[in-house]
Scaffold this active site. Structure first.
Site, PDB file in Angstrom:
ATOM      1  N   LYS A 155      26.881  39.305  48.687  1.00 43.98           N
ATOM      2  CA  LYS A 155      26.527  40.119  48.500  1.00 43.98           C
ATOM      3  C   LYS A 155      25.541  39.581  46.738  1.00 43.98           C
ATOM      4  O   LYS A 155      25.411  41.107  45.996  1.00 43.98           O
ATOM      5  CB  LYS A 155      27.801  39.599  47.261  1.00 43.98           C
ATOM      6  CG  LYS A 155      29.302  39.747  47.619  1.00 43.98           C
ATOM      7  CD  LYS A 155      30.376  39.964  46.976  1.00 43.98           C
ATOM      8  CE  LYS A 155      32.107  39.829  48.010  1.00 43.98           C
ATOM      9  NZ  LYS A 155      32.221  38.924  49.141  1.00 43.98           N
ATOM     10  N   HIS A 208      29.130  43.834  45.453  1.00 46.25           N
ATOM     11  CA  HIS A 208      30.091  43.523  45.785  1.00 46.25           C
ATOM     12  C   HIS A 208      30.696  44.813  45.912  1.00 46.25           C
ATOM     13  O   HIS A 208      31.143  45.558  45.458  1.00 46.25           O
ATOM     14  CB  HIS A 208      30.970  42.746  45.450  1.00 46.25           C
ATOM     15  CG  HIS A 208      32.186  42.032  44.985  1.00 46.25           C
ATOM     16  ND1 HIS A 208      33.114  43.401  46.589  1.00 46.25           N
ATOM     17  CD2 HIS A 208      33.090  41.122  44.911  1.00 46.25           C
ATOM     18  CE1 HIS A 208      34.660  42.518  46.186  1.00 46.25           C
ATOM     19  NE2 HIS A 208      34.149  41.220  45.503  1.00 46.25           N
ATOM     20  N   PHE A 226      41.704  39.837  44.952  1.00 48.70           N
ATOM     21  CA  PHE A 226      42.154  40.078  43.502  1.00 48.70           C
ATOM     22  C   PHE A 226      43.698  39.903  44.202  1.00 48.70           C
ATOM     23  O   PHE A 226      43.740  40.658  44.829  1.00 48.70           O
ATOM     24  CB  PHE A 226      42.007  41.029  42.668  1.00 48.70           C
ATOM     25  CG  PHE A 226      41.212  40.642  41.962  1.00 48.70           C
ATOM     26  CD1 PHE A 226      40.383  39.713  41.411  1.00 48.70           C
ATOM     27  CD2 PHE A 226      40.848  41.820  40.483  1.00 48.70           C
ATOM     28  CE1 PHE A 226      39.843  38.638  40.692  1.00 48.70           C
ATOM     29  CE2 PHE A 226      39.862  41.573  39.662  1.00 48.70           C
ATOM     30  CZ  PHE A 226      39.225  40.084  39.466  1.00 48.70           C
TER      31      PHE A 226
END
Lengths: 402, 88
Positions: free
Chosen positions: A326, A331, A390
């Protein structure tokens, strides 16, 4: 149980518009992150990203296609063409019926949403293009890939935020292993670098204004990227019978849910996914030579991920390399696991470990070999690719050299 | 002006902490009040909206941000300073 191998790979991302171009950038430790070139960028607090530049949709798709293909669908089709072309497969008859597409994305056609919300809310228009819905839907990319290549088996889209691609590829792997499919086109795509897509992330205050420096003590957040990567996964005997070039074997997959916090990562949830993937692969931790980290460059992810790897590997954690690409391509949210799988294939096939660039200061809480700043030659037999989303949804893939 | 900044910040913090304003001590930290990282980011957003200011805050490294969140009173002082800088 049937074995599953990868016989094609394709990509477009900030580092390059093909797998070979991306590998070259990985080897050179090139940074694809720079100033964003998007509408209203001056109203954003975060003005950098891993954007795909020098990309001309008109040169790849005709006007009618562009009216149906959001940027994330274009990225998926661009990558699928390279991957399926490399595999040498054409899908007809029984093979077409036994082959499908599973792709990951988080935002789907976010550019299409952004543009059309502008039209109706900001510009006060009362009419939108007739194809807004089929263009923005999350499954548009998977459906267009299936239409273009006549893939008539199990096909769908997975949306689990930053783990979308890993969940998608894990499903594709399991479908072939379980005998539900012969070939699966899989991976992920994301195009979130539009005003609304960046503005939303700004709100969380976890974004860096200058660079993505995973595992470095002075890291100050994540940087968004965009792009896609697509792979052809194929049942091993089928690939062997037709003399296909095999890039790597997929040997394990595990997914877990933290069931704890909507944004904060969990050491236990991540460690359980890592251990689960090793168990599924029937491989000891000591066999793993490289991990492509989730490594977002946030304070919370990187220290939690290192702790989870230490838990899962014990003393073997000192003998493996773990880098976050990344730092180079940003990302890519729902497409990130797919792009990162490229570095796993490069490690297995070419014996080159992609670096974590932008690494400036050691962090005692991230005390693993993170392959700082320069690519490294190393022969590795087994690799893992981590994704921790998440929502506390974790997905880890295990691959082997073949 | 100063009193009203204090009152408004206390109201914002109290709402996040699910406490009465009178129960929010000036020397309390966010942690003392049970405000987690999400609650903190939401409080800062509420402060920005209430005072029409921009608060420099990166959740990755709160100590490096030029906004002292170590206690309720330090937040109030920081907000007063930002108002003076940005609206003075």
């Amino acid at each position: 149980m049937r074995r599953v191998v990868i016989t094609g790979q394709g990509t477009i991302n900030a580092l390059g518009q093909s797998a070979p171009a991306t590998f070259e950038a990985f080897r050179e430790g090139k940074c694809g992150i720079g100033p964003l070139d998007i509408r209203d960028v001056d109203r954003l607090a975060i003005q950098i990203g891993g954007q795909v530049h020098d990309y001309d949709a008109q040169s790849e798709f005709n006007r009618q296609e562009i009216s149906l293909y959001d940027r994330f669908t274009q990225f998926a089709l661009h990558s699928a063409r390279e991957a399926i072309g490399q595999s040498g497969l054409t899908f007809t008859g029984e093979l077409a019926a036994q082959s499908g597409v599973i792709l990951g994305t988080s935002g789907g056609g976010l550019n299409t949403q952004d543009e059309n919300y502008r039209a109706v809310y900001e510009e006060g228009k009362n009419r939108v293009h007739p194809f807004v819905v089929p263009k923005l839907m999350n499954n548009a990319a998977a459906s267009h890939v299936s239409m273009q290549y006549n893939l008539k088996g199990p096909s769908f889209t997975v949306a689990t935020a930053c783990a979308s691609s890993n969940h998608a590829m894990g499903q594709a792997f399991q479908f072939i292993r379980a005998g539900l499919a012969t070939v699966m086109v899989t991976g992920g795509s994301e195009s979130m670098l539009c005003f609304g897509g960046v503005k939303a992330w700004e709100g969380l205050r976890v974004m860096s204004k200058d660079a993505c420096r995973p595992f470095s003590a002075n890291r100050n957040g994540m940087v968004q990227g965009e792009g896609a990567a697509i792979f052809v996964m194929e049942e091993y005997e089928h690939a062997r019978a037709r003399g296909a070039e095999i890039l790597a074997e997929v040997i394990g997959f595990a997914m877990t849910s933290d069931a704890s916090d909507i944004v904060m990562p969990s050491r236990q949830g991540a460690a359980r996914a890592i251990s689960g993937a090793l168990k599924d692969a029937k491989t000891p931790a000591s066999a793993v030579g490289y991990i492509n980290a989730h490594g977002t460059g946030t304070a919370a992810n990187d220290k939690t991920e290192c702790a989870a790897v230490s838990d899962a590997f014990g003393a073997d954690a000192d003998n493996l390399m773990m880098s976050s690409t990344k730092s180079m391509h940003g990302h890519v949210i729902g497409g990130t696991g797919a792009i990162e799988l490229l570095s796993c294939i490069m490690a297995l096939k070419d014996g080159v470990i992609a670096p974590t660039i932008g690494y400036e200061e050691p962090d005692p809480e991230c005390a693993l070999d993170v392959v700082p700043n320069e690519a490294r030659k190393a022969r590795v037999d087994v690799v893992l690719s981590n994704a921790f989303a998440f929502g506390g949804l974790n997905a880890v893939l295990a691959l082997r050299r073949i | 002006m100063s009193a009203s900044v204090q009152e408004q910040v206390l109201e914002i913090v109290a709402e996040q902490a699910v406490l009465e304003v009178s129960d929010v001590k000036l020397d309390a930290s966010m942690e003392d009040l049970g405000i987690d990282s999400l609650g903190l980011v939401e409080s800062i957003f509420a402060i920005e909206e209430a005072f029409d200011i921009s608060v420099p805050f990166n959740a990755n490294d709160p100590s490096e941000s030029d906004f002292d969140i170590s206690s309720v009173s330090s937040v109030i002082a920081a907000v007063e300073r930002l108002i003076a800088e940005q609206k003075g």
